[in-house]
Enzyme design. Structure first.
Site, PDB file in Angstrom:
ATOM      1  N   HIS A 354      27.836  37.909 -19.819  1.00  0.00           N
ATOM      2  CA  HIS A 354      27.779  39.286 -19.304  1.00  0.00           C
ATOM      3  C   HIS A 354      26.339  39.728 -19.085  1.00  0.00           C
ATOM      4  O   HIS A 354      26.029  40.415 -18.105  1.00  0.00           O
ATOM      5  CB  HIS A 354      28.506  40.247 -20.253  1.00  0.00           C
ATOM      6  CG  HIS A 354      28.774  41.573 -19.631  1.00  0.00           C
ATOM      7  ND1 HIS A 354      28.034  42.700 -19.919  1.00  0.00           N
ATOM      8  CD2 HIS A 354      29.680  41.949 -18.684  1.00  0.00           C
ATOM      9  CE1 HIS A 354      28.494  43.707 -19.197  1.00  0.00           C
ATOM     10  NE2 HIS A 354      29.479  43.284 -18.435  1.00  0.00           N
ATOM     11  N   CYS A 355      25.467  39.331 -19.988  1.00  0.00           N
ATOM     12  CA  CYS A 355      24.049  39.763 -19.915  1.00  0.00           C
ATOM     13  C   CYS A 355      23.321  39.158 -18.715  1.00  0.00           C
ATOM     14  O   CYS A 355      22.295  39.690 -18.296  1.00  0.00           O
ATOM     15  CB  CYS A 355      23.294  39.344 -21.157  1.00  0.00           C
ATOM     16  SG  CYS A 355      24.071  39.751 -22.707  1.00  0.00           S
TER      17      CYS A 355
END
Ligand code: KQY
Length: 363
Positions: A354-355
């Site tokens: 996600h990052c």
């Protein structure tokens, strides 16, 4: 590109949920050797796998520094677009634009970025290229933008349901290295104005030892409005237990912007993952960058997944709970293809799938 002095709320723009349709995804190519071991090559291989997996579902653009263009172009499939955009590291979730839309147009919200805490407890210095990246993505996408010169925020520190609710953590948004000139109510007011949300749910803390000061995207995610996933452990001896239990209590107590009770799914964490000696030695130790020491616990969590059109791309860790995570994600997202990628190399850099991704919504 125009920079507005109004706010998205005034203009009728809102941040969609990640589960809504995307035009595409941005990723930044990893290269800094004080964060990524062995010249960043193992990380580059995993970033390429993530880019390829997302590209099965939607258009992917990878931003690279000049010196890495040829290498990235060689390692990525032809249908992934590679563009030169100067950067300091590879976390586009945090330094990329947060996109808002009115259903006809997309605009970028360009928060100030200070590498997760600036000179107080930031993770590297300088961060000026990362701070300029959101504007350049807006240029490339022909988006107008809102720029907040006096408000520091990373995209990984917020999750929205696209329907008026935002979830964040006090550990991050009230941290000294970000907006310590503002109190909680003033921070709420900025979020409401720039993301057009009405209700903010404040979790206390994020994943144990998360170097981002507890980004919400490592512990919590929306499935859809009214339904969410929470990183969980049943191990009462683990400091993570109390953190997750406290989050659960808050989520079960709260209602969202529309007055709904949240349905909370537990997503069980992998067993604690520690940096090995070999991994630690592979990173160039540089003053001013967070050291990677043998035995340090990493902030591993399956919640750090990415939703793309028709897909869920989630991290695996060669842990017995990998399978359980896949089952939970399949239950929560029955209409999406769920793909696991062994992502220890991203975790070693301090984040996960996600990052390293940022969605561009479809209008
Ligand atoms: O988790 C994220 N959103 C970013 C992690 C940054 C780590 C930098 N070493």
């Amino acid at each position: 590109m125009k920079t507005y002095t109004t706010t998205p709320k005034e203009d009728g723009f809102r941040m969609p949920g990640e589960f809504e349709n995307h035009l595409g995804t941005y990723i930044i190519w990893p290269e800094r050797t004080d964060n990524w071991r062995l010249g960043a090559k193992p990380a580059q291989e995993v970033f390429a796998q993530v880019a390829s997996a997302i590209a099965e579902h939607e258009a992917v653009t990878v931003a690279v520094n000049e010196g890495q263009y040829a290498n990235a172009r060689h390692m990525l499939p032809d249908h992934v677009r590679v563009v030169e955009i100067s950067n300091d590291d590879a976390w586009v979730r945090d330094c990329g634009p947060t996109c808002v839309t009115d259903g006809k147009e997309v605009r970028g919200v360009d928060w100030r970025f200070n590498a997760w805490g600036g000179l107080v407890d930031g993770l590297y210095f300088p961060w000026d290229k990362d701070d300029a990246l959101a504007q350049k993505v807006c240029e490339l996408e022909r988006f107008n933008r809102y720029r907040l010169d006096h408000f520091i925020l990373e995209g990984g520190s917020i999750h929205t349901d696209g329907d008026g609710t935002l979830v964040t953590t006090e550990e991050c948004l009230l941290s000294e290295g970000r907006n310590s000139h503002l109190n909680k109510e003033q921070i709420e007011a900025v979020l409401k104005e720039y993301l057009n949300v009405e209700k903010i749910i404040w979790l206390k803390r994020g994943i144990y030892l998360d170097e981002t000061n507890g980004h919400v995207d490592n512990i919590f995610a929306f499935v859809k409005p009214g339904e969410c996933l929470l990183a969980w452990t049943d191990d009462k001896e683990d400091p993570q237990y109390e953190i997750s239990r406290e989050c659960l209590e808050i989520l079960e107590r709260e209602t969202d912007a529309r007055g709904r009770k949240l349905k909370v799914h537990k997503l069980h964490l992998p067993k604690p993952i520690l940096i090995t000696k070999e991994e630690s030695h592979g990173v160039d130790a540089v003053d001013g960058t967070l050291p990677r020491k043998e035995g340090d616990r990493l902030a591993a969590s399956y919640v750090n997944f990415y939703l793309c059109n028709g897909g869920v791309i989630y991290p695996t860790f060669h842990d017995e709970n990998d399978q359980r995570a896949e089952e939970t994600l399949k239950e929560c997202f029955p209409d999406r293809e769920v793909t696991g990628i062994y992502a220890r190399e991203i975790l070693l850099g301090g984040g996960n799938i996600h990052c390293i991704t940022q969605q561009i919504p479809m209008v």
